[in-house]
Design an enzyme around this catalytic site. Structure first.
Site, PDB file in Angstrom:
ATOM      1  N   PRO A 132     -17.542  22.343  -1.637  1.00 14.87           N
ATOM      2  CA  PRO A 132     -16.732  21.654  -1.342  1.00 14.87           C
ATOM      3  C   PRO A 132     -16.112  20.351  -2.818  1.00 14.87           C
ATOM      4  CG  PRO A 132     -17.472  22.121   0.661  1.00 14.87           C
ATOM      5  CD  PRO A 132     -18.287  22.585  -0.633  1.00 14.87           C
ATOM      6  N   GLN A 295      22.394  35.059 -26.974  1.00 12.45           N
ATOM      7  CA  GLN A 295      21.260  34.656 -28.002  1.00 12.45           C
ATOM      8  C   GLN A 295      20.331  34.731 -27.818  1.00 12.45           C
ATOM      9  OE1 GLN A 295      20.655  32.706 -31.576  1.00 12.45           O
ATOM     10  NE2 GLN A 295      21.778  34.397 -32.807  1.00 12.45           N
ATOM     11  N   ILE A 353      15.906  32.474 -16.883  1.00 13.63           N
ATOM     12  CA  ILE A 353      16.489  33.820 -16.354  1.00 13.63           C
ATOM     13  C   ILE A 353      17.645  33.517 -15.247  1.00 13.63           C
ATOM     14  CG2 ILE A 353      16.824  35.659 -16.760  1.00 13.63           C
ATOM     15  CD1 ILE A 353      15.017  35.748 -18.793  1.00 13.63           C
ATOM     16  N   HIS A 354      16.800  33.477 -14.066  1.00 15.00           N
ATOM     17  CA  HIS A 354      17.620  33.722 -12.765  1.00 15.00           C
ATOM     18  C   HIS A 354      17.634  32.157 -12.152  1.00 15.00           C
ATOM     19  CE1 HIS A 354      14.980  37.161 -11.995  1.00 15.00           C
ATOM     20  NE2 HIS A 354      15.735  36.950 -11.158  1.00 15.00           N
ATOM     21  N   GLY A 355      18.160  31.169 -12.892  1.00 15.85           N
ATOM     22  CA  GLY A 355      19.363  29.966 -12.779  1.00 15.85           C
ATOM     23  C   GLY A 355      18.549  29.479 -11.360  1.00 15.85           C
ATOM     24  N   GLY A 356      19.984  28.949 -10.320  1.00 16.28           N
ATOM     25  CA  GLY A 356      19.507  28.674  -8.771  1.00 16.28           C
ATOM     26  C   GLY A 356      18.886  29.402  -7.994  1.00 16.28           C
ATOM     27  N   GLU A 379     -11.566  32.189 -11.349  1.00 13.56           N
ATOM     28  CA  GLU A 379     -12.861  32.946 -11.930  1.00 13.56           C
ATOM     29  C   GLU A 379     -13.300  31.642 -13.698  1.00 13.56           C
ATOM     30  OE1 GLU A 379     -14.584  34.111 -10.582  1.00 13.56           O
ATOM     31  OE2 GLU A 379     -13.094  35.895  -9.616  1.00 13.56           O
ATOM     32  N   THR A 381     -11.285  27.473 -14.707  1.00 15.82           N
ATOM     33  CA  THR A 381     -10.355  26.987 -15.356  1.00 15.82           C
ATOM     34  C   THR A 381     -10.489  27.302 -17.087  1.00 15.82           C
ATOM     35  OG1 THR A 381     -11.369  24.912 -15.761  1.00 15.82           O
ATOM     36  CG2 THR A 381     -10.084  24.894 -14.143  1.00 15.82           C
ATOM     37  N   GLU A 383     -10.389  25.348 -19.190  1.00 15.73           N
ATOM     38  CA  GLU A 383     -11.138  24.581 -19.587  1.00 15.73           C
ATOM     39  C   GLU A 383     -12.346  24.874 -20.137  1.00 15.73           C
ATOM     40  OE1 GLU A 383      -7.956  22.195 -18.642  1.00 15.73           O
ATOM     41  OE2 GLU A 383      -8.938  23.348 -17.964  1.00 15.73           O
TER      42      GLU A 383
END
Length: 401
Positions: A132, A295, A353-356, A379, A381, A383
């Site tokens: 922790p 495009q 691409i899926h929008g809303g 596994e 970060t 960094e």
């Protein structure tokens, strides 16, 4: 996927295994993954299917009842499974890390006792390093083992234990001062213990408690828990390898396998996000034509596909390096870093691409959008990966002056 993420030089057996796994994913995982994920339900039927396919013994040597396959084969299977549902790949990942550590570092007695049952899926593995109060700083662990006759007494609290409830064998890293005088470097005074337990939650053996599941943003279905040791007694023959003080090196060896796994997961999730994005772009119409013909969307699809291909190539390279017996921390770090970052970007582009509709739980991309962030920290970060990469590069390109 007809063209992306293909792997050259596979044997007929490898191709057959991957074809079988791909069919299983398409028929048994993808149709139910989103529903199970929304319920945070453990995918028992899927796990039973993987068990029947022999995947829990994929990398375990044939002499112990496994298939004796390579890390590359395993990584490509993980890629396919993560394409279906990333949580399922997490269920087998920790199992394989423990099996790998036993194969590489266990005593003969430990290998003979555990590996055949792990290959059959009767014993399910998990491993535990984090606590922790720390994340990537493994040297700061405070959990401790004290020798008491022919046993060790373990005390401490561990965190982020994947398969904490469902596993029956946990490789636990703790400090052990026995034989290591004060002032010994932290990484030389750590030991890995093989802790057997009952599946479930609460007190799963005297001195060992697995609290309930941690509620997470994503990566649901798989149980992520704490592990609390309070006077847990472990016999000396359950020290991995039979010698104390080697735990850090054993765990890091296992984590290299885990990093290839996380890279493979990133590749699989990114592939699925691309599939969803390119399909939706050809169905959704705006301004009188499918958005795929605009495009701006084509540019986005081109970038997504290139990232999928690049991440896959680096993951395959890291797996093959490990299979060759060579040091692969540089390649594994690069693959994990690139694949997880690219996965996040590809998923976000598919979401855009899926929008809303991408914000709706009715669409699969919503689940992927919550799953991808886990790969950024699992596994190690980004960094930490950069630190590993940077140090290794300085070793390789040391200035000669």
């Amino acid at each position: 996927m007809a063209r992306l993420a293909q792997t050259a030089g596979l044997t007929d057996i490898q191709q057959e295994i991957l074809s079988t796994v791909r069919d299983f994913v398409d028929k048994e995982i993808i149709p139910v993954a989103t529903e199970l994920e929304h319920r945070d339900e453990y995918p028992q039927q899927i796990v039973d299917g993987l068990k029947e396919l022999g995947l829990f013994g994929l990398m375990i040597p044939e002499e112990y009842g496994g298939l004796g396959e390579s890390l590359l084969t395993y990584a490509l299977c993980v890629e396919e499974i993560a394409r279906g549902w990333m949580s399922v790949s997490g269920i087998i990942n920790t199992h394989f890390i423990v099996a790998y550590m036993l194969k590489q570092h266990g005593t003969q007695e430990q290998r003979e006792y555990f590996l055949p049952r792990m290959a059959a899926g009767e014993v399910r593995g998990a491993f535990s390093m984090s606590e922790p109060a720390l994340g990537s700083d493994v040297s700061a662990i405070t959990s401790k083992a004290v020798k008491d006759g022919d046993e060790y007494v373990l005390n401490g609290q561990k965190m982020w234990l994947t398969n904490g409830g469902t596993s029956t064998l946990v490789a636990v890293l703790v400090k052990s001062d026995e034989g290591h005088p004060e002032g010994t470097a932290p990484h030389k005074s750590m030991t890995t213990f093989l802790v057997e337990k009952e599946p479930g939650f609460g007190e799963v053996r005297p001195g060992l408690t697995i609290p309930g599941k941690i509620d997470k943003m994503g990566y649901k279905g798989v149980d992520t828990t704490e592990l609390i040791m309070d006077g847990l007694r472990i016999p000396a023959n359950r020290v991995l390898g039979g010698v104390t003080g080697r735990g850090f090196y054993q765990m890091m060896d296992g984590v290299e396998v885990g990093r290839v796994n996380v890279a493979a997961r990133g590749c699989g999730v990114a592939q699925r996000a691309f599939e969803l994005g390119v399909s939706y772009a050809q169905q959704r119409h705006t301004f009188g034509k499918p958005i795929a013909q605009h495009q701006a969307i084509q540019f986005k699809l081109a970038e997504m596909a290139t990232k999928v291909e690049a991440a896959h190539a680096m993951m395959v390279n890291a797996a093959r390096k490990k299979d060759s017996g060579e040091r692969n921390d540089l390649e594994a770090g690069m693959a994990k870093y690139l694949a997880s970052e690219y996965c996040k970007e590809v998923v976000e582009d598919a979401f855009r691409i899926h929008g809303g509709y991408g914000f709706s739980k009715e669409y699969e991309i919503e689940r992927l959008y919550r799953e991808a962030p886990m790969l950024l920290i699992g596994e190690g970060t980004a960094e930490i990966q950069k630190m590993i990469i940077g140090r290794r590069l300085l070793e390789e390109y040391r200035f000669q002056g």
